[in-house]
Design an enzyme around this catalytic site. Structure first.
Site, short mmCIF file in Angstrom:
data_model
loop_
_atom_site.label_atom_id
_atom_site.label_comp_id
_atom_site.label_asym_id
_atom_site.label_seq_id
_atom_site.Cartn_x
_atom_site.Cartn_y
_atom_site.Cartn_z
CG ASP A 36 -1.99 -0.92 1.24
OD1 ASP A 36 -2.35 -1.34 0.14
OD2 ASP A 36 -2.53 -1.24 2.32
CE LYS A 58 -0.70 9.08 -4.86
NZ LYS A 58 0.29 10.10 -4.56
CG MET A 171 -9.21 6.16 6.44
SD MET A 171 -9.94 4.73 5.62
CE MET A 171 -10.53 3.80 7.02
N1 SAH Z 1 -4.44 -0.59 9.01
C1 SAH Z 1 -4.06 0.77 9.37
C2 SAH Z 1 -5.15 1.78 9.09
C3 SAH Z 1 -5.55 1.86 7.62
S1 SAH Z 1 -6.73 3.11 7.31
C4 SAH Z 1 -3.62 0.78 10.83
O1 SAH Z 1 -3.84 -0.19 11.55
O2 SAH Z 1 -3.03 1.78 11.25
C5 SAH Z 1 -5.71 4.48 6.89
C6 SAH Z 1 -5.82 5.57 7.93
O3 SAH Z 1 -5.04 5.23 9.07
C7 SAH Z 1 -5.30 6.91 7.50
O4 SAH Z 1 -6.26 7.63 6.78
C8 SAH Z 1 -5.00 7.57 8.82
O5 SAH Z 1 -6.18 8.05 9.44
C9 SAH Z 1 -4.50 6.40 9.63
N2 SAH Z 1 -3.04 6.26 9.63
C10 SAH Z 1 -2.33 5.19 9.24
N3 SAH Z 1 -1.01 5.39 9.44
C11 SAH Z 1 -0.89 6.63 9.98
C12 SAH Z 1 0.22 7.43 10.43
N4 SAH Z 1 1.47 6.98 10.37
N5 SAH Z 1 -0.05 8.65 10.92
C13 SAH Z 1 -1.30 9.11 11.01
N6 SAH Z 1 -2.38 8.42 10.59
C14 SAH Z 1 -2.17 7.19 10.10
#
Ligand code: SAH
Length: 260
Positions: A36, A58, A171
């Protein structure tokens, strides 16, 4: 030909060295990696020389590859006998659509395994000095998505507004102003502490802090944007005391990880 195996691997919240040992070993043995956009590229550099790297976050016209096509890519490579690593940000089963991918593999009777990761919702906030629970301030935490699916509101904000625990919205950045207002409308105090944490656990991490009323201005002032975590609750106040400067371990040079 015998089928390959697919490992759904959590890459952790951003700092590459937050991946699990098992996840790192899986990357080093992969024949195909499907990753991803949020995955730290330092992790991809750990792949063996002939590993095929497929970025599904992307495409050239800036649209992510549709989920059905991602499922298909995983299935096809596994049927061709390859060992596939599906590398996802955070934890594969936290809003990563990992459940759908695992279902597609199960449907085709392709062997798979989940290698969990540190979710940004917990580990990412820790890097900003925000513990998701605290004996004095929060006895529960609730992780929700702010993303509208086909125009449908994903959450009952009135119900969430009534909960005392820490509320974590993934998100949710594009709708942060509306989300804060909905929580106020649902009965949460406008003075409830709230923060946005961008690029949590990475060198470029930034935080904007305020209340449900003022957060939107702080986000503008600090120029924060996605990917970011929204966090609402009294634990946000602890970040003044608990924020720390992380020691970033470069996994390609750190001797400790070299021997793993
Ligand atoms: N599986 C991931 C989440 C996927 S959804 C997890 O467990 O973290 C994607 C969302 O996660 C982004 O839109 C944001 O809101 C958040 N996110 C993921 N990594 C991030 C990071 N390093 N800093 C801030 N937000 C993050």
């Amino acid at each position: 030909m015998s089928k390959g195996k697919v490992l759904l691997v959590g890459a952790g919240p951003g700092d590459a060295s937050l991946i699990t040992v098992k996840g790192l070993l899986a990357i080093r043995e992969a024949q195909v990696i499907v990753h991803d956009r949020l995955v730290n590229l330092e992790l991809i550099s750990q792949a063996p020389p002939h590993c095929q790297i497929i970025n599904v976050g992307k495409t050239s016209n800036h649209h992510p590859v549709p989920q059905e096509q991602i499922n298909q890519i995983l299935v096809e490579h596994a049927l061709a006998g390859k060992n596939v690593v599906r590398l996802k940000g955070g934890d594969p089963y936290v809003f990563g659509r990992g459940g759908e991918e695992a279902e597609a593999l199960a449907h085709e009777e392709i062997p798979f395994e989940i290698i969990p990761g540190i979710s940004s919702a917990i580990g990412g906030l820790a890097y900003a000095g925000i513990p998701v629970t605290h004996r004095h301030y929060a006895s529960s935490f609730h992780v929700v998505t702010g993303h509208m699916c086909q125009g449908n509101e994903p959450q009952n904000w009135d119900v969430l507004a009534q909960l005392d625990g820490t509320l974590i919205v993934l998100m949710g950045m594009t709708r942060q102003e509306e989300i804060c207002q909905r929580l106020i409308d649902g009965g949460k105090s406008p003075d409830t502490p709230a923060a946005a944490v961008m690029y949590a656990s990475q060198q470029r991490q930034e935080i904007a802090k305020g209340t449900l009323t003022t957060l939107k201005d702080e986000i503008v002032r600090k120029k924060l944007h996605a990917p970011a975590l929204l966090v609402i609750g009294h634990v946000v106040n602890l970040s003044d005391v608990l924020a720390f400067t992380a020691r970033q371990i470069d996994i390609s040079h750190e001797p400790l990880l070299q021997v793993i």
